[in-house]
Design an enzyme around this catalytic site. Structure first.
Site, short mmCIF file in Angstrom:
data_model
loop_
_atom_site.label_atom_id
_atom_site.label_comp_id
_atom_site.label_asym_id
_atom_site.label_seq_id
_atom_site.Cartn_x
_atom_site.Cartn_y
_atom_site.Cartn_z
N ASN A 1 19.89 5.26 4.80
CA ASN A 1 20.30 3.86 4.79
C ASN A 1 20.02 3.31 6.18
O ASN A 1 20.74 3.61 7.13
CB ASN A 1 21.79 3.76 4.44
CG ASN A 1 22.30 2.34 4.53
OD1 ASN A 1 21.52 1.39 4.66
ND2 ASN A 1 23.62 2.18 4.45
N LYS B 1 20.25 0.32 7.25
CA LYS B 1 21.13 -0.79 7.64
C LYS B 1 20.30 -1.91 8.29
O LYS B 1 19.16 -2.12 7.90
CB LYS B 1 22.26 -0.28 8.54
CG LYS B 1 22.98 0.92 7.88
CD LYS B 1 24.23 1.35 8.59
CE LYS B 1 24.82 2.56 7.87
NZ LYS B 1 26.09 3.01 8.47
N HIS C 1 28.59 -0.27 -0.23
CA HIS C 1 28.72 0.37 1.09
C HIS C 1 29.96 -0.18 1.81
O HIS C 1 30.28 -1.37 1.70
CB HIS C 1 27.46 0.12 1.93
CG HIS C 1 27.42 1.00 3.12
ND1 HIS C 1 28.13 0.70 4.26
CD2 HIS C 1 26.83 2.20 3.33
CE1 HIS C 1 27.94 1.68 5.14
NE2 HIS C 1 27.16 2.59 4.60
N GLU D 1 30.43 -1.07 4.72
CA GLU D 1 30.18 -2.24 5.59
C GLU D 1 30.11 -3.52 4.76
O GLU D 1 30.52 -4.59 5.22
CB GLU D 1 28.89 -2.01 6.40
CG GLU D 1 29.12 -0.94 7.47
CD GLU D 1 27.91 -0.07 7.77
OE1 GLU D 1 26.77 -0.44 7.45
OE2 GLU D 1 28.13 1.04 8.33
N GLU E 1 31.63 8.27 1.18
CA GLU E 1 31.48 8.03 2.62
C GLU E 1 32.83 7.67 3.21
O GLU E 1 33.24 6.50 3.16
CB GLU E 1 30.49 6.88 2.86
CG GLU E 1 29.09 7.15 2.35
CD GLU E 1 28.05 6.31 3.09
OE1 GLU E 1 27.09 6.88 3.60
OE2 GLU E 1 28.21 5.07 3.16
N GLY F 1 29.17 6.44 11.49
CA GLY F 1 28.73 5.96 12.80
C GLY F 1 29.64 6.35 13.95
O GLY F 1 29.51 5.83 15.05
N SER G 1 28.02 10.44 9.54
CA SER G 1 27.63 11.27 10.68
C SER G 1 26.97 12.59 10.29
O SER G 1 27.19 13.61 10.94
CB SER G 1 28.83 11.51 11.60
OG SER G 1 29.30 10.28 12.13
N GLY H 1 22.86 7.52 7.83
CA GLY H 1 22.69 6.28 8.60
C GLY H 1 21.86 6.53 9.84
O GLY H 1 20.64 6.61 9.78
P1 13P Z 1 26.02 7.40 9.82
O1 13P Z 1 25.16 8.54 9.30
O2 13P Z 1 25.35 6.64 10.92
O3 13P Z 1 27.40 7.83 10.11
O4 13P Z 1 26.11 6.34 8.60
C1 13P Z 1 26.44 6.78 7.34
C2 13P Z 1 26.25 5.66 6.39
O5 13P Z 1 26.98 4.68 6.45
C3 13P Z 1 25.17 5.77 5.41
O6 13P Z 1 25.27 4.77 4.45
#
Ligand code: 13P
Length: 250
Positions: free
Chosen positions: A9, A11, A94, A96, A166, A172, A212, A233
């Site tokens: 992803n 983003k 997601h 976010e 997640e 992140g 992560s 991510g």
């Molecule tokens: P990270 O791998 O940066 O923690 O993000 C995970 C994520 O939100 C994937 O959709």
């Protein structure tokens, strides 16, 4: 069918030229395997990315879509628009989108239905926040997210749904759920699916872990019985790291 999947992803990262460069690097590095590889660049770069990956086994997927068929929704993208440029899969729910764009379980139920009705496959994301885990509400919360958004769907819909657990506290932050915590939740998700539908269906749904995931921890997480892969991510923005994570999903 339950499959091994690693999805990146991206983003709100990568310009058009950066997207092209990263896809070139991935095409050079990734060897075809039994792992399904997906990447989700931002909307403006989707069409070019689909064309650039036509001769590879990398699937280009969308990060979001609107639930309406069409109409006066400035700035939004419909399922039909995605289908028309060759996108077959969309990420829905997601954290976010939930946190910054007000996407509720009810909206996500509509989005999922619209995606499926238009022949798209859905990667459905969900997961608890740190406060939910600290107050030991994480199982309850995850069960309610699944129930509210997905459990009115018929069994047949689940051929086209991939789940992505997640935990928000691991996204992140560099803090990963331990492989045991991931397995515990994934097993709970499968039990919850079996209770809502049946065990055969629960065994067939791919459940990804996200939060992560890095080359250093991917193999241990993916090695757990109910973890079928990852939604990545930050580490998906680097070809070497993403390739190492795909390779770790044995
Ligand atoms: P990270 O791998 O940066 O923690 O993000 C995970 C994520 O939100 C994937 O959709």
């Amino acid at each position: 069918m339950r499959k091994k999947i690693v999805a990146g992803n991206w983003k709100m990262n990568k310009t058009a030229s950066e997207t092209k460069g990263l896809i070139d690097a991935l095409k050079n590095q990734l060897n075809p395997s039994d792992v399904e590889v997906m990447i989700a660049p931002t909307f403006v770069n989707l069409h070019a990315a689909v064309q650039q990956t036509n001769d590879s086994h990398i699937e280009v997927i969308a990060q979001n879509m609107h639930q309406a068929e069409s109409g006066a929704y400035t700035g939004e993208i419909s399922a039909a628009m995605l289908k028309d440029i060759g996108v077959e899969t969309v990420i829905i729910g997601h954290s976010e989108r939930r946190a910054y764009f007000g996407e509720t379980d009810a909206i996500l139920a509509e989005k999922t239905k619209a995606a499926l009705d238009n022949g798209l496959r859905v990667v459905f994301c969900f997961g608890e926040e740190l406060a939910d885990r600290q107050s030991e509400k994480h199982f309850e919360l995850v069960a309610s997210q699944l129930k509210n958004a997905l459990f009115t769907l018929p069994s047949s819909a689940w051929n086209n749904i991939v789940l992505a657990y997640e935990p928000v506290w691991a996204i992140g932050t560099g803090e990963t759920a331990s492989p045991e915590q991931a397995q515990e939740m994934h097993a709970f998700i499968r039990t919850t699916l079996a209770a809502a539908y049946d065990d055969a269906l629960a065994q067939e749904v791919s459940i990804l872990y996200g939060g992560s995931v890095k080359p250093a921890n991917a193999e241990e997480i993916f090695g757990k019985a109910d973890v079928d892969g990852g939604l990545i991510g930050g580490a998906a923005l680097n070809a070497d790291d993403f390739n190492a994570i795909v390779t770790a999903n044995k």
